[in-house]
Design an enzyme around this catalytic site. Structure first.
Site, PDB file in Angstrom:
ATOM      1  CD  GLU A   1      -2.795  -1.316   2.367  1.00 55.53           C
ATOM      2  OE1 GLU A   1      -3.913  -1.823   2.201  1.00 55.53           O
ATOM      3  OE2 GLU A   1      -2.379  -0.979   3.481  1.00 55.53           O
TER       4      GLU A   1
ATOM      5  CB  CYS B   1       3.142   7.645   3.064  1.00 56.08           C
ATOM      6  SG  CYS B   1       3.589   6.423   4.302  1.00 56.08           S
TER       7      CYS B   1
ATOM      8  CB  CYS C   1       7.517  -5.097   8.365  1.00 57.16           C
ATOM      9  SG  CYS C   1       8.806  -4.018   9.053  1.00 57.16           S
TER      10      CYS C   1
ATOM     11  CB  CYS D   1       3.446  -1.657  13.512  1.00 50.53           C
ATOM     12  SG  CYS D   1       3.401  -1.298  11.744  1.00 50.53           S
TER      13      CYS D   1
ATOM     14  N   GLY E   1       7.102  -1.843   5.717  1.00 48.23           N
ATOM     15  CA  GLY E   1       8.481  -2.316   5.625  1.00 48.23           C
ATOM     16  C   GLY E   1       9.492  -1.455   6.343  1.00 48.23           C
TER      17      GLY E   1
ATOM     18  CB  SER F   1      10.625   6.676   8.570  1.00 47.36           C
ATOM     19  OG  SER F   1      10.257   6.326   9.880  1.00 47.36           O
TER      20      SER F   1
ATOM     21  CG  LEU G   1      13.672   6.978  20.488  1.00 46.96           C
ATOM     22  CD1 LEU G   1      14.869   6.149  20.064  1.00 46.96           C
ATOM     23  CD2 LEU G   1      14.149   8.338  21.004  1.00 46.96           C
TER      24      LEU G   1
ATOM     25  CG  ASN H   1      -3.191   6.013  13.598  1.00 46.00           C
ATOM     26  OD1 ASN H   1      -3.982   6.929  13.797  1.00 46.00           O
ATOM     27  ND2 ASN H   1      -1.996   6.216  13.066  1.00 46.00           N
TER      28      ASN H   1
HETATM   29  N1  SAH Z   1       9.846   0.731   9.490  1.00 43.69           N
HETATM   30  C1  SAH Z   1       9.935   2.152   9.406  1.00 43.69           C
HETATM   31  C2  SAH Z   1       8.864   2.822   8.560  1.00 43.69           C
HETATM   32  C3  SAH Z   1       7.412   2.337   8.687  1.00 43.69           C
HETATM   33  S1  SAH Z   1       6.429   2.776  10.083  1.00 43.69           S
HETATM   34  C4  SAH Z   1       9.943   2.748  10.790  1.00 43.69           C
HETATM   35  O1  SAH Z   1       9.738   2.028  11.746  1.00 43.69           O
HETATM   36  O2  SAH Z   1      10.207   3.939  10.922  1.00 43.69           O
HETATM   37  C5  SAH Z   1       6.051   4.463  10.000  1.00 43.69           C
HETATM   38  C6  SAH Z   1       5.789   5.061  11.392  1.00 43.69           C
HETATM   39  O3  SAH Z   1       4.528   4.660  11.940  1.00 43.69           O
HETATM   40  C7  SAH Z   1       6.831   4.620  12.412  1.00 43.69           C
HETATM   41  O4  SAH Z   1       7.253   5.718  13.164  1.00 43.69           O
HETATM   42  C8  SAH Z   1       6.031   3.663  13.287  1.00 43.69           C
HETATM   43  O5  SAH Z   1       6.607   3.521  14.548  1.00 43.69           O
HETATM   44  C9  SAH Z   1       4.681   4.309  13.306  1.00 43.69           C
HETATM   45  N2  SAH Z   1       3.592   3.428  13.695  1.00 43.69           N
HETATM   46  C10 SAH Z   1       3.521   2.098  13.570  1.00 43.69           C
HETATM   47  N3  SAH Z   1       2.339   1.646  14.042  1.00 43.69           N
HETATM   48  C11 SAH Z   1       1.652   2.729  14.467  1.00 43.69           C
HETATM   49  C12 SAH Z   1       0.347   2.920  15.006  1.00 43.69           C
HETATM   50  N4  SAH Z   1      -0.470   1.896  15.202  1.00 43.69           N
HETATM   51  N5  SAH Z   1      -0.036   4.177  15.318  1.00 43.69           N
HETATM   52  C13 SAH Z   1       0.783   5.230  15.094  1.00 43.69           C
HETATM   53  N6  SAH Z   1       2.017   5.111  14.551  1.00 43.69           N
HETATM   54  C14 SAH Z   1       2.453   3.881  14.250  1.00 43.69           C
END
Ligand code: SAH
Length: 347
Positions: free
Chosen positions: A95, A108, A115, A122, A166, A198, A222, A297
């Site tokens: 997606e 995005c 992943c 996530c 990913g 990211s 982080l 989320n």
């Molecule tokens: N793997 C990479 C990029 C994908 S995630 C990374 O970890 O940065 C993109 C962002 O969404 C990351 O900061 C992740 O921590 C955040 N994220 C993942 N699940 C989430 C959720 N349920 N609600 C809000 N942010 C979330």
């Protein structure tokens, strides 16, 4: 008769394409023309290459395929966000999301199918990693969103974030090749300053990026600056510890002088105390930093809950008092499962 699997022509470099035409008794220049069709003009078929002779087009057809992505489904959120479900040549689906604001359009994009990592909060992590995306599959997602931006918002795409499905640094070579095409005048000609990669934090790869002096921006997810807590929500932290991550980021900053952005969700009962804020301040003060507090989320039955407004205010005030830039980000596209962490191929 056994059919030979044709090669994806976009796996060839410009040089290889030029050599191919020479080996076919044609001019090297033909390679340049075809390369332009494949990348700058994003042709989906050999047929579309109208300044190439019919014979040559047929010859290419006999030797190669163009594995262009297909948008299976496009969903539009009430806030203008668009989510594309993208089908790959082997029928897997990823997606990508278009996020409009008043002045910008951000794409995005995904870097893997599923992943490699296992963040507990996530939705993508639940898919597991199926495969890495090829450079052209990443590039195509950007082209699709650029076209949608022109069509629906009357302006070209302005920014790209690798925050879809990913872990980009676990597919570093292909991500880098895609970015090279996106930024090249022979591709989309976008500025690398408008691209953010990211990562959950892979120290070895952050050092490599620093050594290669890449020009795009870095964001790190982080979520906690305390090892035990981070490991409980992002289990790979047991291997890639915070000390190692921080050292690699220091190295990155020293080499690139490029400010680091931290993505951070505050959850009730997990990281919503003063000690959590203090640890974050301590973690990021070695270099100019920015903290994006992202709204959570929900993806499940309530194991994780967004912290109270007062807990978030405490983060904002403490960070500001310590001279760290902080923004509170509202989610976009929640109603179509297009927000951070919600990408999981459900329609
Ligand atoms: N793997 C990479 C990029 C994908 S995630 C990374 O970890 O940065 C993109 C962002 O969404 C990351 O900061 C992740 O921590 C955040 N994220 C993942 N699940 C989430 C959720 N349920 N609600 C809000 N942010 C979330």
């Amino acid at each position: 008769m056994e059919t030979v699997k044709k090669k994806d022509i976009r796996a060839l470099t410009k040089e290889q394409l030029r050599d191919f035409f020479v080996s076919e008794g044609d001019k090297a220049f033909r390679g340049n023309q075809v390369y332009e069709w494949l990348w700058q003009k994003s042709a989906h078929s050999f047929e579309a290459m109208t300044n190439i002779s019919k014979e040559t087009r047929q010859m290419m057809e006999a030797n190669f395929v163009i594995n262009h992505i297909k948008v299976d489904q496009m969903q539009r959120s009430s806030d203008g966000t668009i989510k594309n479900a993208v089908r790959l040549h082997d029928d897997l689906v990823v997606e990508s999301v278009l996020i409009p604001t008043k002045t910008r359009t951000t794409a995005c994009v995904s870097s893997q199918v599923g992943c490699s990592l296992d963040c507990k909060f996530c939705a993508t992590a639940r898919l597991k990693r199926m495969r890495n995306l090829n450079p052209d599959e990443i590039y195509d997602q950007v082209v699709v969103i650029d076209n949608e931006s022109r069509l629906y918002f009357d302006r070209p795409l302005s920014n790209i974030v690798f925050m879809g499905m990913g872990e980009p640094l676990m597919n570093y070579n292909n991500v880098l090749k895609a970015i090279e095409k996106i930024t090249s005048p022979e591709g989309l000609g976008m500025s690398p300053k408008r691209i953010t990669v990211s990562t959950s934090g892979v120290p070895k790869m952050i050092r490599k990026m620093a050594d290669e002096e890449v020009k795009f921006k870095l964001a790190v997810s982080l979520h906690s600056a305390i090892d035990d807590i981070r490991t409980s929500i992002m289990p790979f932290n047991a291997t890639f510890t915070l000390a190692d991550l921080r050292e690699s980021l220091q190295y990155w900053y020293n080499k690139t002088k490029s400010r680091i952005t931290y993505e951070y969700v505050v959850w009730e009962g997990i990281n919503d105390q003063q000690k959590d804020v203090d640890a974050l301040v301590d973690f990021c003060k070695f270099a100019p930093s920015k903290v994006n507090l992202i709204e959570y989320n929900p993806i499940d039955d309530g194991e994780f809950r967004q912290a109270s407004n007062s807990a978030i205010d405490r983060y904002v005030h403490t960070l500001e008092r310590n001279g760290i830039t902080v923004t509170v980000r509202r989610s976009r596209g929640k109603d179509i499962d297009a927000a951070c962490g919600q990408l999981a191929n459900k329609q």
